[in-house]
Design a protein around this motif. Structure first.
Motif, PDB file in Angstrom:
ATOM      1  N   ARG A 122      11.104   1.404  -1.649  1.00 30.91           N
ATOM      2  CA  ARG A 122      10.651   2.767  -1.377  1.00 30.91           C
ATOM      3  C   ARG A 122       9.356   3.071  -2.130  1.00 30.91           C
ATOM      4  NH1 ARG A 122      11.456   6.526   2.581  1.00 30.91           N
ATOM      5  NH2 ARG A 122      10.914   8.584   1.787  1.00 30.91           N
ATOM      6  N   THR A 123       9.228   2.528  -3.334  1.00 33.34           N
ATOM      7  CA  THR A 123       8.018   2.754  -4.133  1.00 33.34           C
ATOM      8  C   THR A 123       6.790   2.201  -3.429  1.00 33.34           C
ATOM      9  OG1 THR A 123       9.289   2.673  -6.190  1.00 33.34           O
ATOM     10  CG2 THR A 123       6.916   2.359  -6.359  1.00 33.34           C
ATOM     11  N   LEU A 124       6.903   0.971  -2.929  1.00 40.16           N
ATOM     12  CA  LEU A 124       5.780   0.363  -2.212  1.00 40.16           C
ATOM     13  C   LEU A 124       5.448   1.147  -0.945  1.00 40.16           C
ATOM     14  CD1 LEU A 124       6.256  -3.520  -2.409  1.00 40.16           C
ATOM     15  CD2 LEU A 124       4.355  -2.173  -3.294  1.00 40.16           C
ATOM     16  N   HIS A 125       6.476   1.641  -0.287  1.00 39.91           N
ATOM     17  CA  HIS A 125       6.258   2.418   0.932  1.00 39.91           C
ATOM     18  C   HIS A 125       5.450   3.684   0.628  1.00 39.91           C
ATOM     19  CE1 HIS A 125       8.160   3.878   4.976  1.00 39.91           C
ATOM     20  NE2 HIS A 125       6.848   3.690   5.052  1.00 39.91           N
ATOM     21  N   THR A 126       5.803   4.362  -0.456  1.00 37.16           N
ATOM     22  CA  THR A 126       5.096   5.581  -0.850  1.00 37.16           C
ATOM     23  C   THR A 126       3.652   5.267  -1.239  1.00 37.16           C
ATOM     24  OG1 THR A 126       7.151   6.578  -1.642  1.00 37.16           O
ATOM     25  CG2 THR A 126       5.094   7.544  -2.437  1.00 37.16           C
ATOM     26  N   LEU A 192      -4.251   3.305  -6.829  1.00 34.59           N
ATOM     27  CA  LEU A 192      -2.950   3.048  -6.198  1.00 34.59           C
ATOM     28  C   LEU A 192      -2.712   1.551  -6.008  1.00 34.59           C
ATOM     29  CD1 LEU A 192      -2.993   5.861  -3.491  1.00 34.59           C
ATOM     30  CD2 LEU A 192      -1.394   5.699  -5.420  1.00 34.59           C
ATOM     31  N   GLN A 193      -3.797   0.801  -5.790  1.00 32.39           N
ATOM     32  CA  GLN A 193      -3.660  -0.640  -5.597  1.00 32.39           C
ATOM     33  C   GLN A 193      -3.167  -1.331  -6.867  1.00 32.39           C
ATOM     34  OE1 GLN A 193      -3.568  -2.153  -2.910  1.00 32.39           O
ATOM     35  NE2 GLN A 193      -3.775  -4.325  -3.415  1.00 32.39           N
ATOM     36  N   PHE A 194      -3.550  -0.817  -8.037  1.00 32.43           N
ATOM     37  CA  PHE A 194      -3.016  -1.378  -9.278  1.00 32.43           C
ATOM     38  C   PHE A 194      -1.497  -1.182  -9.340  1.00 32.43           C
ATOM     39  CE2 PHE A 194      -7.440  -0.978 -10.956  1.00 32.43           C
ATOM     40  CZ  PHE A 194      -7.584  -2.287 -11.369  1.00 32.43           C
ATOM     41  N   ALA A 195      -1.036  -0.002  -8.918  1.00 31.04           N
ATOM     42  CA  ALA A 195       0.408   0.240  -8.867  1.00 31.04           C
ATOM     43  C   ALA A 195       1.073  -0.674  -7.837  1.00 31.04           C
ATOM     44  CB  ALA A 195       0.676   1.707  -8.531  1.00 31.04           C
ATOM     45  N   HIS A 196       0.381  -0.912  -6.736  1.00 30.68           N
ATOM     46  CA  HIS A 196       0.888  -1.809  -5.694  1.00 30.68           C
ATOM     47  C   HIS A 196       1.030  -3.229  -6.229  1.00 30.68           C
ATOM     48  CE1 HIS A 196       1.387  -3.869  -1.908  1.00 30.68           C
ATOM     49  NE2 HIS A 196       1.264  -2.747  -1.217  1.00 30.68           N
ATOM     50  N   LEU A 197       0.023  -3.706  -6.945  1.00 30.38           N
ATOM     51  CA  LEU A 197       0.064  -5.057  -7.505  1.00 30.38           C
ATOM     52  C   LEU A 197       1.161  -5.196  -8.546  1.00 30.38           C
ATOM     53  CD1 LEU A 197      -3.780  -5.743  -7.859  1.00 30.38           C
ATOM     54  CD2 LEU A 197      -2.216  -6.717  -6.169  1.00 30.38           C
ATOM     55  N   ARG A 198       1.410  -4.116  -9.275  1.00 27.78           N
ATOM     56  CA  ARG A 198       2.498  -4.127 -10.273  1.00 27.78           C
ATOM     57  C   ARG A 198       3.853  -4.300  -9.586  1.00 27.78           C
ATOM     58  NH1 ARG A 198       5.662  -0.126 -12.900  1.00 27.78           N
ATOM     59  NH2 ARG A 198       6.202  -0.691 -15.057  1.00 27.78           N
ATOM     60  N   GLU A 199       4.050  -3.590  -8.475  1.00 26.57           N
ATOM     61  CA  GLU A 199       5.295  -3.735  -7.721  1.00 26.57           C
ATOM     62  C   GLU A 199       5.387  -5.108  -7.075  1.00 26.57           C
ATOM     63  OE1 GLU A 199       7.898  -1.510  -7.448  1.00 26.57           O
ATOM     64  OE2 GLU A 199       6.778  -0.550  -9.083  1.00 26.57           O
ATOM     65  N   GLU A 235      -6.250 -10.895  -5.990  1.00 26.84           N
ATOM     66  CA  GLU A 235      -6.326  -9.470  -5.655  1.00 26.84           C
ATOM     67  C   GLU A 235      -6.567  -8.631  -6.898  1.00 26.84           C
ATOM     68  OE1 GLU A 235      -3.209  -7.902  -3.183  1.00 26.84           O
ATOM     69  OE2 GLU A 235      -3.000  -9.805  -2.113  1.00 26.84           O
ATOM     70  N   LEU A 236      -5.982  -9.039  -8.012  1.00 30.22           N
ATOM     71  CA  LEU A 236      -6.175  -8.303  -9.271  1.00 30.22           C
ATOM     72  C   LEU A 236      -7.641  -8.374  -9.704  1.00 30.22           C
ATOM     73  CD1 LEU A 236      -4.977  -6.720 -11.640  1.00 30.22           C
ATOM     74  CD2 LEU A 236      -4.477  -8.923 -12.753  1.00 30.22           C
ATOM     75  N   VAL A 237      -8.245  -9.552  -9.599  1.00 25.81           N
ATOM     76  CA  VAL A 237      -9.671  -9.710  -9.950  1.00 25.81           C
ATOM     77  C   VAL A 237     -10.536  -8.827  -9.056  1.00 25.81           C
ATOM     78  CG1 VAL A 237     -11.613 -11.318  -9.967  1.00 25.81           C
ATOM     79  CG2 VAL A 237      -9.407 -12.028 -10.897  1.00 25.81           C
ATOM     80  N   ALA A 238     -10.284  -8.862  -7.739  1.00 26.40           N
ATOM     81  CA  ALA A 238     -11.076  -8.080  -6.791  1.00 26.40           C
ATOM     82  C   ALA A 238     -10.940  -6.590  -7.056  1.00 26.40           C
ATOM     83  CB  ALA A 238     -10.642  -8.406  -5.361  1.00 26.40           C
ATOM     84  N   ASN A 239      -9.709  -6.133  -7.310  1.00 26.43           N
ATOM     85  CA  ASN A 239      -9.481  -4.705  -7.533  1.00 26.43           C
ATOM     86  C   ASN A 239     -10.069  -4.248  -8.864  1.00 26.43           C
ATOM     87  OD1 ASN A 239      -8.115  -2.490  -6.072  1.00 26.43           O
ATOM     88  ND2 ASN A 239      -6.974  -2.265  -7.972  1.00 26.43           N
ATOM     89  N   THR A 240      -9.988  -5.112  -9.876  1.00 25.55           N
ATOM     90  CA  THR A 240     -10.567  -4.780 -11.186  1.00 25.55           C
ATOM     91  C   THR A 240     -12.076  -4.665 -11.104  1.00 25.55           C
ATOM     92  OG1 THR A 240      -8.745  -5.935 -12.299  1.00 25.55           O
ATOM     93  CG2 THR A 240     -10.718  -5.500 -13.593  1.00 25.55           C
TER      94      THR A 240
END
Length: 307
Positions: A122-126, A192-199, A235-240
């Motif tokens: 549900r977290t990823l969906h949000t 939000l993408q950092f939160a996505h990568l964490r999940e 993805e983490l490198v690109a987002n950072t």
């Protein structure tokens, strides 16, 4: 020489000259490159590398020219090639922004697919829902900025009530405000993408533990996990790399006093996203619709920064 002999000679000459490519072996790398660059995302990532590589070369050429001028090697203290390269980089930047005019289409496709095939938690969906809506704010504002910066639309447009004939109110289109708010929506996506990568990391760790507990932890499973961890790190490198760019372009005064940092972070992002896209297109299986890559927007305010 008989007629048949002449025809045979001409045929052989034809094969040797016009058919010379028969001696060139087939290349999977070439096939992969054509397949990748035939996509909108792949070609945009390729031109990102071209654009920011050129922008990194331009100041180097000017610096080298100044050194040569001080040493008495050359008369001029500026490079003759640098302006042409800078102009080409500007053309690429403009073309990339124009190419994003149908960027909303994959966003709509992603958001529709997301509701029919939701993420595992549900977290990823949000998170993905919020990311989708942030892009619905980003793209229209960027399109308006592009059109306004090229004087293709007037400085103001009729309001909704004016269209209905209820008033004469008009909405002012300030290109600086348009691009600022566009980048702020992009910044929201990145956070939000950092939160996505964490999940994603949590889910990957769970999958790794479950596979190791089982008896059938095969070589294929190990290779699949390695690819997933590699993709997550990429993805983490690109987002950072995108984060300081979004912050810089979301503030009126920016955070960088030297545009070379914009070029460096943009090039890092370009290398990471090109690498990720290249590896993703080697997969034999067709994957479900994934989160679109808004890293293609790193040149959002290039014209105002470099002109």
């Amino acid at each position: 020489m008989s007629r048949a002999s002449k025809l045979h000679t001409l045929a052989r000459l034809n094969d040797v000259t016009l058919g010379s490519f028969s001696n060139v072996p087939s290349s999977e790398t070439l096939n992969h490159l054509v397949r990748y660059l035939s996509t909108w995302s792949g070609s945009d990532k390729f031109f990102t590398l071209i654009q920011y590589t050129l922008k990194l070369i331009v100041p180097f050429l000017h610096w080298r020219a100044r050194l040569q001028h001080r040493a008495g090697i050359r008369k001029d203290a500026s490079s003759h090639a640098a302006p042409s390269l800078a102009s080409f980089a500007s053309i690429v930047s403009d073309a990339r922004m124009l190419g994003r005019f149908w960027g909303l289409l994959p966003i709509f496709q992603w958001m529709i697919s997301m509701e029919r095939n939701p993420p595992p938690t549900r977290t990823l969906h949000t998170i993905e829902r919020l990311q989708g809506w942030s892009m619905l704010g980003f793209y229209p504002l960027e399109h308006l900025y592009y059109l306004r910066s090229h004087d293709l639309i007037p400085t103001s447009i009729p309001s909704f009530s004016a269209i209905l004939g209820r008033s004469s109110k008009r909405i002012s289109l300030n290109e600086n405000k348009l691009i600022l708010w566009s980048c702020r929506f992009w910044l929201l996506y990145i956070v939000l993408q950092f939160a996505h990568l964490r999940e994603d990391r949590k889910l990957l760790l769970t999958r790794q533990r479950n596979l190791r507990k089982g008896k059938g932890f095969s070589t294929e499973d190990k290779e699949d996990l390695r690819k997933r961890w590699d993709s997550l790190g990429n993805e983490l490198v690109a987002n950072t790399a995108n984060l300081p760019l979004a912050l810089h372009w979301s503030l009126e005064s920016g955070i960088f006093t030297n545009d070379i940092w914009v070029t460096i972070f943009s090039l890092i992002n370009g290398i990471a996203t090109f690498r990720g896209g290249w590896r993703a297109t080697t997969l034999p299986s067709v994957k479900a619709v994934a989160s679109p890559d808004p890293s293609n927007t790193t040149d959002t305010v290039e014209e105002t920064k470099y002109q």
